[in-house]
Design a protein around this motif. Sequence first.
Motif, short mmCIF file in Angstrom:
data_model
loop_
_atom_site.label_atom_id
_atom_site.label_comp_id
_atom_site.label_asym_id
_atom_site.label_seq_id
_atom_site.Cartn_x
_atom_site.Cartn_y
_atom_site.Cartn_z
N LEU A 114 0.57 -1.09 -0.11
CA LEU A 114 0.25 0.26 -0.09
C LEU A 114 0.77 1.23 0.24
CD1 LEU A 114 -2.81 -0.81 2.44
CD2 LEU A 114 -2.74 -1.28 0.22
N LEU A 115 2.27 1.33 0.00
CA LEU A 115 2.68 2.78 0.77
C LEU A 115 2.88 2.79 -0.92
CD1 LEU A 115 4.19 4.74 2.33
CD2 LEU A 115 5.72 3.23 1.81
N ASN A 230 7.94 -8.70 -0.12
CA ASN A 230 8.92 -8.96 -0.89
C ASN A 230 9.52 -10.20 -0.93
OD1 ASN A 230 9.97 -7.03 -2.66
ND2 ASN A 230 11.79 -6.16 -1.85
N GLY A 231 9.12 -10.03 -2.15
CA GLY A 231 10.39 -11.22 -3.00
C GLY A 231 9.18 -12.91 -2.84
N LEU A 232 8.56 -12.64 -2.37
CA LEU A 232 7.15 -13.98 -1.92
C LEU A 232 7.26 -13.97 -3.30
CD1 LEU A 232 6.47 -15.91 -0.43
CD2 LEU A 232 4.01 -14.85 -0.16
N GLY A 233 6.95 -13.62 -4.10
CA GLY A 233 6.38 -13.54 -5.08
C GLY A 233 7.73 -14.90 -6.11
N THR A 234 9.19 -14.07 -6.01
CA THR A 234 10.25 -15.01 -7.01
C THR A 234 10.06 -16.65 -6.22
OG1 THR A 234 10.55 -13.15 -7.46
CG2 THR A 234 12.49 -14.76 -6.90
N VAL A 245 -1.80 -15.05 2.09
CA VAL A 245 -1.81 -13.55 2.49
C VAL A 245 -2.85 -12.46 2.39
CG1 VAL A 245 0.58 -14.43 1.06
CG2 VAL A 245 -1.39 -12.70 -0.19
N PRO A 246 -2.83 -11.83 3.48
CA PRO A 246 -4.01 -10.63 2.99
C PRO A 246 -4.40 -10.57 0.96
CG PRO A 246 -2.35 -9.46 4.57
CD PRO A 246 -2.08 -10.58 3.70
N GLU A 251 -2.75 -8.86 -4.72
CA GLU A 251 -2.77 -8.24 -4.99
C GLU A 251 -1.53 -7.09 -5.93
OE1 GLU A 251 -5.76 -4.13 -7.14
OE2 GLU A 251 -5.87 -4.44 -4.70
N ALA A 252 -1.21 -6.58 -4.55
CA ALA A 252 0.46 -6.62 -4.89
C ALA A 252 1.15 -7.24 -6.05
CB ALA A 252 1.15 -6.03 -4.23
#
Length: 304
Positions: A114-115, A230-234, A245-246, A251-252
């Motif tokens: 969200l940031l 950060n990096g979870l997708g990879t 995950v939330p 979505e991100a």
Amino acid sequence: MNRNDLRRVDLNLLIVFETLMHERSVTRAAEKLFLGQPAISAALSRLRGLFDDPLFVRTGRSMEPTARAVEIFALLSPALDSISTAVSRAAEFDPATSTAVFRIGLSDDVEFALLPQLLKRLRAEAPGIVLVVRRVNYILMPGLLASGEISIGVSYTADLPANAKRKVLRRSLPKLLRADSVPGSLSLDDFCARPHALVSFAGDLSGFIDEELEKLDRKRHVVLAVPQFNGLGTLLAGTDIVAIVPDYAAEALTAAGGLRAEDPPLPVRSFELHMAWRGSQDNDPGERWLRSRIQMFFGDPDSL
């Protein structure tokens, strides 16, 4: 002491006292106030003379407050909040020209998902401000708000300082993330058979999903725990590992490609995302402006 006698009191001494109550260390108080240790020690000596009490007694590596110090702190902290509020109300805030420094706390999922969109808005409206972000969770949030290290925090929250305020920004539903190309949604059997990853600030290997599975007399197998999103997708890419995950984090993560999100194959409850802030800064014009932007870009009226 009457109000005329207050002229003899240096307000800076009271700030030092409040910081020592939070930090319980001359060294940490000096770092917090950007002062040298001799200056803090000298201030403590003057405080002891002012209140005619030792105020702090060293026990090992910590400084424990005396009963008199605890009594003073209970009266002094809200008084300093009132002074801060009075001064803040007298100040004006112009986003376009402000060079204010805002210190906020964000949970990892909020910072990741969200940031970025909030930052774009802040840069457009207030290019001169500085945003300092601290990592928070429900355990760290109360202390950081109480000490003034952050003025606003966004996370799931539990207990908060007595003078803090809080509102719900959104209610989030968990989503299942997967990187495989197997068609269709996962069944509960498939879900339990798959290896799982979770994001855990403390390195835990279980979470609320395990509590829900236990109600169904089922279990899952966690093979990976990481401290941030950060990096979870990879990490999931090219594997059969799944993660819960939330929805806003999902979505991100799916926006970058290579992942898809779906509803978990079991009943799950929603979670509230809160914004909390120091009551002493409730009416500060700059803080009110920032809270309104956080509400605008972190909030989700449709989920409330």
